[in-house]
Write an enzyme that holds these catalytic residues in place. Structure first.
Site, mmCIF file in Angstrom:
data_model
loop_
_atom_site.group_PDB
_atom_site.id
_atom_site.type_symbol
_atom_site.label_atom_id
_atom_site.label_comp_id
_atom_site.label_asym_id
_atom_site.label_seq_id
_atom_site.Cartn_x
_atom_site.Cartn_y
_atom_site.Cartn_z
ATOM 1 N N LYS A 249 -1.720 -1.201 -5.735
ATOM 2 C CA LYS A 249 -0.335 -1.638 -5.594
ATOM 3 C C LYS A 249 0.641 -0.475 -5.599
ATOM 4 C CE LYS A 249 2.850 -4.837 -5.438
ATOM 5 N NZ LYS A 249 3.021 -5.459 -4.112
ATOM 6 N N ARG B 209 -3.521 -2.025 -9.821
ATOM 7 C CA ARG B 209 -3.339 -0.586 -9.592
ATOM 8 C C ARG B 209 -4.646 0.120 -9.196
ATOM 9 N NH1 ARG B 209 1.379 1.243 -11.754
ATOM 10 N NH2 ARG B 209 0.555 3.352 -11.781
ATOM 11 N N CYS C 19 -4.551 3.702 -10.490
ATOM 12 C CA CYS C 19 -5.206 3.572 -11.786
ATOM 13 C C CYS C 19 -4.225 2.962 -12.781
ATOM 14 C CB CYS C 19 -5.705 4.894 -12.368
ATOM 15 S SG CYS C 19 -6.882 5.760 -11.358
ATOM 16 N N GLU D 93 -4.405 -5.451 5.886
ATOM 17 C CA GLU D 93 -4.690 -5.057 4.500
ATOM 18 C C GLU D 93 -5.425 -6.126 3.708
ATOM 19 O OE1 GLU D 93 -1.363 -3.858 2.050
ATOM 20 O OE2 GLU D 93 -0.060 -5.366 2.915
ATOM 21 N N HIS E 146 2.591 -0.435 28.614
ATOM 22 C CA HIS E 146 2.365 1.010 28.703
ATOM 23 C C HIS E 146 1.031 1.414 28.080
ATOM 24 C CE1 HIS E 146 6.355 1.650 30.297
ATOM 25 N NE2 HIS E 146 6.804 0.814 29.373
ATOM 26 N N LYS F 70 0.200 -6.744 7.194
ATOM 27 C CA LYS F 70 -0.226 -7.789 6.237
ATOM 28 C C LYS F 70 -1.628 -8.265 6.576
ATOM 29 C CE LYS F 70 1.912 -7.371 3.793
ATOM 30 N NZ LYS F 70 3.057 -6.647 3.317
ATOM 31 N N TRP G 28 -8.752 3.642 -9.584
ATOM 32 C CA TRP G 28 -8.731 3.701 -8.124
ATOM 33 C C TRP G 28 -9.164 5.122 -7.800
ATOM 34 C CZ3 TRP G 28 -6.275 6.491 -4.247
ATOM 35 C CH2 TRP G 28 -6.332 5.927 -2.964
ATOM 36 N N ASN H 180 -4.098 8.624 -15.135
ATOM 37 C CA ASN H 180 -3.643 8.125 -13.838
ATOM 38 C C ASN H 180 -2.915 9.271 -13.170
ATOM 39 O OD1 ASN H 180 -2.432 6.742 -11.678
ATOM 40 N ND2 ASN H 180 -0.698 6.122 -12.943
ATOM 41 N N GLY H 181 -3.408 9.700 -11.997
ATOM 42 C CA GLY H 181 -2.759 10.817 -11.298
ATOM 43 C C GLY H 181 -3.810 11.741 -10.728
ATOM 44 N N GLU I 1 4.992 -5.294 10.561
ATOM 45 C CA GLU I 1 4.748 -5.804 9.206
ATOM 46 C C GLU I 1 3.692 -6.917 9.235
ATOM 47 O OE1 GLU I 1 5.171 -4.964 6.311
ATOM 48 O OE2 GLU I 1 5.105 -6.754 5.071
HETATM 49 O O1 M6R Z 1 6.000 0.537 -3.950
HETATM 50 P P1 M6R Z 1 6.349 0.956 -2.575
HETATM 51 O O2 M6R Z 1 7.237 -0.023 -1.881
HETATM 52 O O3 M6R Z 1 6.898 2.342 -2.503
HETATM 53 O O4 M6R Z 1 4.969 0.968 -1.793
HETATM 54 C C1 M6R Z 1 4.873 1.411 -0.475
HETATM 55 C C2 M6R Z 1 3.568 0.969 0.138
HETATM 56 O O5 M6R Z 1 2.491 1.522 -0.555
HETATM 57 C C3 M6R Z 1 3.424 -0.549 0.152
HETATM 58 O O6 M6R Z 1 4.486 -1.160 0.817
HETATM 59 C C4 M6R Z 1 2.103 -0.951 0.842
HETATM 60 O O7 M6R Z 1 2.173 -0.655 2.196
HETATM 61 C C5 M6R Z 1 1.833 -2.441 0.596
HETATM 62 N N1 M6R Z 1 0.471 -2.647 0.239
HETATM 63 C C6 M6R Z 1 2.122 -3.279 1.769
HETATM 64 O O8 M6R Z 1 1.837 -4.617 1.581
#
Ligand code: M6R
Length: 613
Positions: free
Chosen positions: A608, A27, A2, A493, A509, A490, A74, A100-101, A486
Site C-alpha cells: 500500500k 504494507r 513492510c 494490479e 497510431h 486498477k 515486502w 521498514n526501509g 486509471e
Molecule cells: O500513497 P500514494 O498515493 O503516494 O501512492 C502512490 C501509488 O503507489 C498508489 O497510487 C498505487 O499506484 C496504488 N496501488 C494504485 O491503486
C-alpha cells in the site's frame, strides 16, 4: 513498505502484535515474524507467507512475554523466505531488530563487519544493521541506545526500526528516518507501529517521531526521545480521530469493495466544511492562507505516483481550464532525478494517499530546495508528506486499506476540483454564474455516485463474461483519458490481466494492431463535446471485431446499437465526469479479480505505501 509493530506493557504482547500485523499487512505480506521478551529469554518466530501462517506456526510454541516486536515484510533485499524474514538477530543473538526501509550502504558495512568476524545468516540489508549495532555496542562497551545512535549515524538510507535486547524486557528502542513511525501512548503501556492502525484499539494518543529521532520506550514512564546526535527532544502527543470501525470490513467481503461503496460518504466528508450549505462558497484553508502564491504562480507542477499521478493529470485539466495557469504533471520518481528547471514562483502540488511515498517525498525535498512553494494533498493525517509541505489539504476519507486505491482517488479529484474553483474565483478567471453552477453540480456528485453503485450486480455479471481475457484496452478522451489509464491500472494490479489505457484518438497510431475478436475495449463515451469523436474511435474498434464495453451517459440509445455492453451513468459537467466514470471501472476490476479468485486487498508483489524508491 513492510509493517512494524511493537508493544511493551502489562498485557500479553503476542496477541497485540499479531493483531497489529494483520492491520499492517497491506504494507507487505511475503513473510512475517515476531520477537518476544520473556524475562531473561527472547523468543523469535518467523515464517515465509502471510501473518496467518506466522500465527499458525506459533501455535503450541511459547509466546509469553509482555514486550515484543513484530514485522510483516515486502521483500527488497533477499527473496521472501524464512531466513530473510524479520526480526533479525545480531551475532550473539542478544539483539533483535525489525526494519521498514532500505539501508543503501549495507554492502560496505557488511564487508567491514565480516572482516571483523561477524557471520551473516540472511541476504537482507536489515541484518547488517542488527549486527552493526551489536558490534558498536561491544566495541565501545556502551548502552544499546548509544549504540543505535552511532550505528544509525553510519547508515545511508531509510529506516523505521524497533530493537529489543535479550535480558531487557523492560525496554524497546525505536527510530526513524524517511519511513513512518508512530508511538502509541497508553496507561503504563506503549506501542510502536508503522501507522496508527495497530494502536487505535488501545489508545488514541500518539507521538510521531521526526527523521533521525530515537525513542527509548519503557513500560512505566514516558518515552525518552533523542536524536541520533543525542539532543533530547519533546514531541507533542496527538489525539487521533480515526475509529476502529474504520479499520474493519463492515460486512463487505473485501476492504476494496467497502471502500468503493464508501465513496458517496467519503466525497461528502471531503466537501464538508469547505462548500457552504447554499453552495455559494468554497473555502480550503490552505488555499485561502496562500492565495497570493497560487494567484501569482506562473506555473504549477504536480508530483505524484500511480493512481495519485492519474489524479494529478485530471488536476492539470481542471487548473488549466479554470485558473489559466500552465500545469506540468510529473512522476515523482522521474522528477527527482532529472535536474528540472524550477523557479521560486513555481507552485508544486504533491498528491499522495499515504503521504509516505518515498519518491514523492524526495521530489518534494528537491522542489523545496529550489525555493518552490509546496502544497500537499494527502489522506493520512500527520504523514511525512503532510509534514514536509508548506501547506495543504487533507482528503478526509479515513484509512484506505485495500491496496488498490479507490476512495482516496475520488477524494483527490474532489479536492483538486474545489482547489481549482477557489483559485479561479480568486483570480477571476471564471464567471460567477459558471462558478455557482459548477459548485452546485459538485455538491450533487455523491448522490450520483450512489446511483452508479446500484449497477453493481450488472457489472458483476459483465465481469463474469470477461474473465477469459488476457488483455484489455481502455479508451477515453479529455477529462476521461486519465480515467482510461486509471481503469487499466486498477484491472492489472488486482486481477493480473494486462491492460493499457490510451487517449482514444491515439489508438490508430499503434494499439489498433492489437484489436481482434478476443480483445475487450472499455470505451468511456459520456455525453460531452468529445462524444462524436469517441464514437468514431469505437467504430474503428468495432470494424476490427473488438468487444466493446461502453461507459455512457444515461439514455444514450445510440450506443446500444454500437457497443456489445453498455454501462450507464448520470450526466454531469465534463470536468466532473472522472468522479463518476471511474466508479464502474473500479467495480469491473474488482469483480473480475474476485471471479479469478485473486487476493483483491493484497495483490501479489504490491504494497500500500511505497516507502522505498
Ligand atoms: O500513497 P500514494 O498515493 O503516494 O501512492 C502512490 C501509488 O503507489 C498508489 O497510487 C498505487 O499506484 C496504488 N496501488 C494504485 O491503486
Amino acid at each position: 513498505m513492510c509493517g512494524i509493530v511493537g508493544y511493551i506493557g502489562c498485557r500479553d504482547a503476542f496477541p497485540i502484535l499479531i493483531k497489529g500485523l494483520y492491520h499492517l499487512e497491506y504494507r507487505g505480506y511475503d513473510s512475517a515474524g515476531v520477537a518476544l521478551a520473556n524475562g531473561g529469554e527472547m523468543n523469535i518466530y518467523k515464517t515465509k507467507g502471510r501473518v496467518s501462517e506466522l500465527e499458525a506456526f506459533c501455535k503450541n510454541r511459547d509466546v509469553s512475554g509482555t514486550a515484543g516486536i513484530a514485522h510483516t515484510r515486502w521483500a527488497t533485499h533477499g527473496e521472501p523466505n524464512n531466513i530473510n524474514a524479520h526480526p533479525h538477530y545480531s551475532e550473539s543473538k542478544n539483539i533483535a531488530l525489525i526494519h521498514n526501509g532500505i539501508i543503501e550502504n549495507y554492502v560496505v558495512i557488511k564487508d567491514r563487519l565480516i572482516q571483523n568476524g561477524c557471520h551473516f545468516q540472511s541476504d537482507t540489508d536489515t541484518e547488517v544493521l542488527a549486527q552493526l549495532i551489536e558490534y558498536i555496542k561491544e566495541l565501545n562497551n556502551i548502552d544499546l541506545c548509544a549504540a543505535v545512535q552511532l550505528a544509525l549515524g553510519q547508515v545511508i538510507g531509510a529506516y523505521a526500526i524497533a530493537v529489543m535486547e535479550k535480558g531487557r524486557p523492560d525496554r524497546l528502542i525505536a527510530a526513524r528516518k524517511s519511513s513512518p513511525l508512530a508511538l502509541g501512548v497508553g496507561e503504563d503501556e506503549f506501542f510502536i507501529a508503522s501507522d496508527a492502525s495497530p494502536i487505535i484499539e488501545y489508545t488514541n494518543k500518539v507521538i510521531y517521531l521526526e527523521d533521525e529521532e530515537i525513542a527509548v520506550v519503557y513500560r512505566h514512564e514516558a518515552p525518552k526521545i533523542v536524536t541520533i546526535g543525542n539532543i533530547e527532544k519533546t514531541r507533542e502527543i496527538i489525539q487521533l480521530e480515526i475509529s476502529l470501525s474504520q479499520l474493519e470490513k463492515g460486512g463487505y467481503p473485501h476492504f476494496m469493495l467497502k471502500e468503493i461503496f464508501d465513496q458517496p460518504r467519503t466525497l461528502r466528508d471531503c466537501m464538508r466544511g469547505r462548500i457552504d450549505a447554499d453552495c455559494k462558497q468554497v473555502v480550503l484553508s490552505g488555499i485561502r492562507d496562500h492565495k497570493e502564491r497560487f494567484c501569482n504562480a506562473k506555473r504549477i507542477i504536480i508530483l505524484a505516483c500511480g493512481t495519485s499521478w492519474h489524479a494529478g493529470l485530471i488536476g492539470e485539466y481542471l487548473l488549466e481550464e479554470f485558473c489559466r495557469i500552465p500545469v506540468e504533471v510529473e512522476y515523482s520518481s522521474e522528477f527527482r532525478y532529472r535536474n528540472p528547471v524550477m523557479y521560486p514562483d513555481d507552485v508544486v502540488i504533491a498528491i499522495s494517499q499515504s503521504g509516505e511515498t518515498a519518491d514523492t517525498l524526495a521530489a518534494i525535498d528537491l522542489a523545496r530546495r529550489a525555493g518552490a512553494f509546496v502544497y500537499g494533498i494527502c489522506n493520512v493525517v500527520g504523514s511525512s508528506i503532510a509534514r514536509n509541505t508548506h501547506s495543504g489539504s487533507y482528503t478526509h476519507v479515513g484509512p484506505e486499506i485495500g491496496v488498490a486505491s479507490t476512495k482516496a482517488f475520488t477524494a483527490q479529484l474532489m479536492t483538486l476540483a474545489m482547489m481549482s474553483l477557489c483559485i479561479a474565483r480568486e483570480k477571476k478567471t471564471i464567471s460567477e454564474e459558471r462558478f455557482l453552477r459548477l459548485l452546485e453540480e459538485l455538491n450533487r456528485i455523491p448522490d450520483k455516485v450512489e446511483r452508479i453503485l446500484r449497477a453493481d450486480e450488472s457489472i458483476k455479471n459483465l465481469a463474469g463474461i470477461f474473465t477469459y481475457a488476457h488483455n484489455f484496452i481502455y479508451l477515453g478522451r479529455g477529462y476521461n483519458y486519465p480515467i482510461a489509464m486509471e481503469g487499466a491500472l486498477k484491472l492489472k494490479e488486482i486481477s493480473y490481466i494486462h491492460a493499457e489505457g490510451y487517449p482514444a484518438a491515439e489508438m490508430k497510431h499503434g494499439p489498433i494492431a492489437l484489436i481482434d475478436s478476443e480483445m475487450p475495449v472499455v470505451a468511456i463515451a459520456t455525453d460531452n463535446e468529445m462524444y462524436e469523436k469517441v464514437i468514431s474511435n469505437i467504430q474503428e474498434v468495432k470494424a476490427r471485431n473488438g468487444r466493446i464495453i461502453a461507459i455512457v451517459s444515461e439514455n444514450d440509445a445510440a450506443m446500444k446499437d454500437i457497443a456489445d455492453y453498455v454501462i450507464e451513468i448520470p450526466a454531469t459537467e465534463d470536468c466532473f465526469d472522472p468522479l463518476l466514470t471511474v466508479i464502474p471501472l473500479q467495480l469491473l476490476s474488482y469483480h473480475i479479480a474476485v471471479t479469478k479468485r485473486r487476493d483483491v486487498d493484497r495483490p501479489r508483489n504490491l504494497a500500500k505505501s511505497v516507502t522505498v524508491e
